[in-house]
Design a protein around this motif. Structure first.
Motif, PDB file in Angstrom:
ATOM      1  N   PHE A 173      34.432 -32.020  33.767  1.00 29.34           N
ATOM      2  CA  PHE A 173      33.740 -31.367  32.696  1.00 29.34           C
ATOM      3  C   PHE A 173      33.053 -30.160  32.624  1.00 29.34           C
ATOM      4  CE2 PHE A 173      33.318 -36.141  33.362  1.00 29.34           C
ATOM      5  CZ  PHE A 173      33.496 -36.861  31.925  1.00 29.34           C
ATOM      6  N   VAL A 174      33.090 -29.550  31.781  1.00 27.52           N
ATOM      7  CA  VAL A 174      32.502 -28.207  31.663  1.00 27.52           C
ATOM      8  C   VAL A 174      31.450 -28.399  30.267  1.00 27.52           C
ATOM      9  CG1 VAL A 174      32.526 -25.742  30.839  1.00 27.52           C
ATOM     10  CG2 VAL A 174      34.464 -26.790  32.695  1.00 27.52           C
ATOM     11  N   GLY A 175      30.202 -28.058  30.566  1.00 25.99           N
ATOM     12  CA  GLY A 175      29.278 -28.253  29.565  1.00 25.99           C
ATOM     13  C   GLY A 175      28.633 -26.861  28.867  1.00 25.99           C
ATOM     14  N   VAL A 176      28.431 -26.900  27.649  1.00 29.55           N
ATOM     15  CA  VAL A 176      27.871 -25.930  26.939  1.00 29.55           C
ATOM     16  C   VAL A 176      26.704 -26.157  26.378  1.00 29.55           C
ATOM     17  CG1 VAL A 176      28.060 -23.874  25.371  1.00 29.55           C
ATOM     18  CG2 VAL A 176      30.065 -24.525  26.556  1.00 29.55           C
ATOM     19  N   ASP A 177      25.589 -25.526  26.187  1.00 23.69           N
ATOM     20  CA  ASP A 177      24.498 -25.856  25.613  1.00 23.69           C
ATOM     21  C   ASP A 177      23.475 -24.649  25.360  1.00 23.69           C
ATOM     22  OD1 ASP A 177      23.185 -28.628  24.544  1.00 23.69           O
ATOM     23  OD2 ASP A 177      21.401 -27.202  25.063  1.00 23.69           O
ATOM     24  N   GLY A 178      22.748 -24.596  24.312  1.00 22.86           N
ATOM     25  CA  GLY A 178      21.460 -23.456  24.133  1.00 22.86           C
ATOM     26  C   GLY A 178      20.476 -23.575  24.829  1.00 22.86           C
ATOM     27  N   SER A 179      20.276 -24.647  25.695  1.00 23.40           N
ATOM     28  CA  SER A 179      18.864 -24.887  26.073  1.00 23.40           C
ATOM     29  C   SER A 179      19.026 -24.981  27.515  1.00 23.40           C
ATOM     30  CB  SER A 179      18.317 -26.217  25.497  1.00 23.40           C
ATOM     31  OG  SER A 179      17.026 -26.510  26.601  1.00 23.40           O
ATOM     32  N   LYS A 180      18.272 -23.976  28.332  1.00 20.29           N
ATOM     33  CA  LYS A 180      18.238 -23.999  29.537  1.00 20.29           C
ATOM     34  C   LYS A 180      17.759 -25.262  30.128  1.00 20.29           C
ATOM     35  CE  LYS A 180      16.950 -21.261  33.789  1.00 20.29           C
ATOM     36  NZ  LYS A 180      15.975 -20.003  34.097  1.00 20.29           N
ATOM     37  N   GLY A 181      16.691 -25.722  29.543  1.00 16.09           N
ATOM     38  CA  GLY A 181      15.910 -27.171  30.230  1.00 16.09           C
ATOM     39  C   GLY A 181      17.029 -28.158  30.046  1.00 16.09           C
ATOM     40  N   MET A 182      17.934 -28.349  29.323  1.00 11.45           N
ATOM     41  CA  MET A 182      18.751 -29.292  28.556  1.00 11.45           C
ATOM     42  C   MET A 182      19.905 -29.229  30.030  1.00 11.45           C
ATOM     43  SD  MET A 182      18.193 -31.565  26.627  1.00 11.45           S
ATOM     44  CE  MET A 182      17.276 -31.927  24.891  1.00 11.45           C
ATOM     45  N   LEU A 183      20.117 -27.917  30.220  1.00 12.77           N
ATOM     46  CA  LEU A 183      21.553 -27.983  31.178  1.00 12.77           C
ATOM     47  C   LEU A 183      21.035 -28.069  32.449  1.00 12.77           C
ATOM     48  CD1 LEU A 183      23.002 -24.481  29.898  1.00 12.77           C
ATOM     49  CD2 LEU A 183      23.834 -26.693  29.593  1.00 12.77           C
ATOM     50  N   GLU A 184      19.478 -28.071  32.768  1.00  8.02           N
ATOM     51  CA  GLU A 184      18.752 -28.315  34.104  1.00  8.02           C
ATOM     52  C   GLU A 184      18.843 -30.064  34.200  1.00  8.02           C
ATOM     53  OE1 GLU A 184      15.074 -26.659  33.696  1.00  8.02           O
ATOM     54  OE2 GLU A 184      15.518 -24.689  34.541  1.00  8.02           O
ATOM     55  N   GLN A 185      18.884 -30.730  33.078  1.00  6.65           N
ATOM     56  CA  GLN A 185      19.083 -32.281  33.091  1.00  6.65           C
ATOM     57  C   GLN A 185      20.586 -32.422  33.308  1.00  6.65           C
ATOM     58  OE1 GLN A 185      16.366 -34.548  33.041  1.00  6.65           O
ATOM     59  NE2 GLN A 185      15.108 -32.769  33.238  1.00  6.65           N
ATOM     60  N   ALA A 186      21.538 -31.855  32.569  1.00  2.00           N
ATOM     61  CA  ALA A 186      22.957 -31.920  32.963  1.00  2.00           C
ATOM     62  C   ALA A 186      23.435 -31.809  34.372  1.00  2.00           C
ATOM     63  CB  ALA A 186      23.614 -31.137  31.873  1.00  2.00           C
ATOM     64  N   VAL A 187      22.715 -30.738  34.997  1.00  2.73           N
ATOM     65  CA  VAL A 187      23.147 -30.594  36.594  1.00  2.73           C
ATOM     66  C   VAL A 187      22.673 -31.682  37.099  1.00  2.73           C
ATOM     67  CG1 VAL A 187      22.232 -29.198  38.294  1.00  2.73           C
ATOM     68  CG2 VAL A 187      22.672 -27.932  36.498  1.00  2.73           C
ATOM     69  N   LYS A 188      21.641 -32.595  36.956  1.00  6.26           N
ATOM     70  CA  LYS A 188      21.178 -33.631  37.672  1.00  6.26           C
ATOM     71  C   LYS A 188      22.361 -34.892  37.707  1.00  6.26           C
ATOM     72  CE  LYS A 188      16.088 -32.802  36.835  1.00  6.26           C
ATOM     73  NZ  LYS A 188      14.963 -33.464  36.581  1.00  6.26           N
ATOM     74  N   SER A 189      23.034 -34.638  36.661  1.00  8.87           N
ATOM     75  CA  SER A 189      24.338 -36.147  36.231  1.00  8.87           C
ATOM     76  C   SER A 189      25.410 -35.841  37.536  1.00  8.87           C
ATOM     77  CB  SER A 189      24.906 -35.796  35.068  1.00  8.87           C
ATOM     78  OG  SER A 189      25.520 -34.419  34.970  1.00  8.87           O
ATOM     79  N   SER A 190      25.517 -34.449  38.003  1.00 10.91           N
ATOM     80  CA  SER A 190      26.237 -34.004  38.808  1.00 10.91           C
ATOM     81  C   SER A 190      27.908 -34.370  38.408  1.00 10.91           C
ATOM     82  CB  SER A 190      26.293 -35.059  40.215  1.00 10.91           C
ATOM     83  OG  SER A 190      24.858 -34.689  40.826  1.00 10.91           O
ATOM     84  N   LEU A 191      28.144 -34.365  37.221  1.00 11.36           N
ATOM     85  CA  LEU A 191      29.349 -34.449  36.622  1.00 11.36           C
ATOM     86  C   LEU A 191      30.075 -33.360  36.154  1.00 11.36           C
ATOM     87  CD1 LEU A 191      28.481 -37.439  34.315  1.00 11.36           C
ATOM     88  CD2 LEU A 191      29.644 -37.501  36.601  1.00 11.36           C
ATOM     89  N   TYR A 192      29.573 -32.276  36.122  1.00  8.65           N
ATOM     90  CA  TYR A 192      30.002 -30.898  35.449  1.00  8.65           C
ATOM     91  C   TYR A 192      30.307 -30.135  36.558  1.00  8.65           C
ATOM     92  CZ  TYR A 192      27.915 -32.466  30.925  1.00  8.65           C
ATOM     93  OH  TYR A 192      27.676 -33.307  29.785  1.00  8.65           O
ATOM     94  N   GLN A 193      31.704 -29.475  36.367  1.00 11.80           N
ATOM     95  CA  GLN A 193      32.079 -28.543  37.481  1.00 11.80           C
ATOM     96  C   GLN A 193      31.602 -26.854  36.890  1.00 11.80           C
ATOM     97  OE1 GLN A 193      34.622 -30.993  36.012  1.00 11.80           O
ATOM     98  NE2 GLN A 193      33.811 -31.785  38.158  1.00 11.80           N
ATOM     99  N   ASP A 194      31.094 -27.038  35.811  1.00 17.59           N
ATOM    100  CA  ASP A 194      30.499 -25.715  35.415  1.00 17.59           C
ATOM    101  C   ASP A 194      29.763 -25.915  34.158  1.00 17.59           C
ATOM    102  OD1 ASP A 194      29.886 -23.016  35.025  1.00 17.59           O
ATOM    103  OD2 ASP A 194      31.813 -22.259  34.033  1.00 17.59           O
ATOM    104  N   LEU A 195      28.450 -25.259  33.893  1.00 11.73           N
ATOM    105  CA  LEU A 195      27.600 -25.423  32.785  1.00 11.73           C
ATOM    106  C   LEU A 195      27.301 -23.952  32.170  1.00 11.73           C
ATOM    107  CD1 LEU A 195      25.265 -28.224  34.097  1.00 11.73           C
ATOM    108  CD2 LEU A 195      26.610 -28.354  32.060  1.00 11.73           C
ATOM    109  N   ARG A 196      27.238 -23.818  31.035  1.00 12.93           N
ATOM    110  CA  ARG A 196      27.103 -22.368  30.495  1.00 12.93           C
ATOM    111  C   ARG A 196      26.270 -22.453  29.282  1.00 12.93           C
ATOM    112  NH1 ARG A 196      33.872 -21.720  30.009  1.00 12.93           N
ATOM    113  NH2 ARG A 196      34.217 -22.218  32.147  1.00 12.93           N
ATOM    114  N   LEU A 197      25.567 -21.401  29.362  1.00 15.02           N
ATOM    115  CA  LEU A 197      24.152 -21.445  28.373  1.00 15.02           C
ATOM    116  C   LEU A 197      24.735 -20.521  27.066  1.00 15.02           C
ATOM    117  CD1 LEU A 197      21.279 -21.936  27.907  1.00 15.02           C
ATOM    118  CD2 LEU A 197      20.809 -19.602  28.850  1.00 15.02           C
TER     119      LEU A 197
END
Length: 239
Positions: free
Chosen positions: A91-115
């Motif tokens: 998974f690669v994730g994209v979102d406009g919210s830094k706070g949301m991406l911080e929650q997504a990091v906790k899932s440990s599912l994404y190889q990369d997360l982009r703001l």
């Protein structure tokens, strides 16, 4: 208020607040909402992630374990969690919210997360890369513009899938958005960019937290929506 003590009234208030017409204010609100986002959506009987992942899975041809997924407007990672249960791993994730991406990091599912704030900024994804591009919940007036649909298609690899959901707000702007989006989908098909795989109605997408104020569950009104699945055209080689 702690996550465990959230009530339906708290959730309703949060949904009302997230509709600010100013994108910067909306992003700031999502940053602050991130920790209780999934709890509040559960209180609103939000079924879109479950319905969308089920819809994609039953139409997907390929190996989930090998598929590279672009989760657009990924939020806290809800969609990726459900896809992981069905065997998807990359998974690669994209979102406009830094706070949301911080929650997504906790899932440990994404190889990369982009703001990136979709519509204001280009989708940060390399062209022709992903086996699956999925966006759930964000295609609506005042949030993500219809123009992003072409960028979703560009990010998919030839033969890749683009899965989209759209809620039907009970408003004139919602009707205009639906018409504009479906026109764009058909135009892209006519242009040979992708082929239509399936379209399916989403019943009981979520409680209508914007217009419904009945306290008794049996009297609550629900919003519906639509799921769309397209497959990017594969390039033909002529020798």
């Amino acid at each position: 208020m702690s996550n465990s003590r959230r009530t339906a009234a708290d959730a309703r208030s949060a949904f009302q607040s997230c509709r600010s017409p100013d994108p910067k204010d909306r992003v700031q609100f999502y940053d602050s909402w991130a920790e209780t986002y999934e709890k509040d959506h559960g209180l609103a009987s939000y079924r879109a992630p479950h319905l969308a992942v089920e819809f994609l899975s039953k139409n997907f041809c390929g190996s989930p374990e090998e598929a590279l997924v672009l989760d657009v407007a990924c939020g806290s990672g809800w969609v990726a969690k459900l896809m992981f249960e069905l065997g998807f791993r990359n998974f690669v994730g994209v979102d406009g919210s830094k706070g949301m991406l911080e929650q997504a990091v906790k899932s440990s599912l994404y190889q990369d997360l982009r703001l990136a704030l979709l519509g204001s900024q280009q989708l940060p994804a390399q062209t022709g890369t992903f086996d699956v591009v999925i966006i759930v919940g964000a295609l609506r007036p005042g949030f993500v513009p219809v123009s992003i649909v072409r960028e979703l298609c560009q990010a998919a690899k030839p033969g890749g899938y683009v899965c989209m959901t759209r809620v039907d707000p009970k408003s004139e702007s919602g009707d205009r958005y639906k018409a504009s989006m479906e026109l764009e989908l058909h135009l892209m098909e006519d242009e040979g960019l992708w082929t239509h795989v399936a379209t399916e109605d989403m019943h009981h997408y979520m409680v209508d937290v914007y217009n419904n104020h009945n306290k008794e569950e049996q009297n609550e009104q629900y919003l519906n929506g639509t799921m769309y699945l397209y497959r990017k055209k594969e390039y033909r080689r002529y020798f």
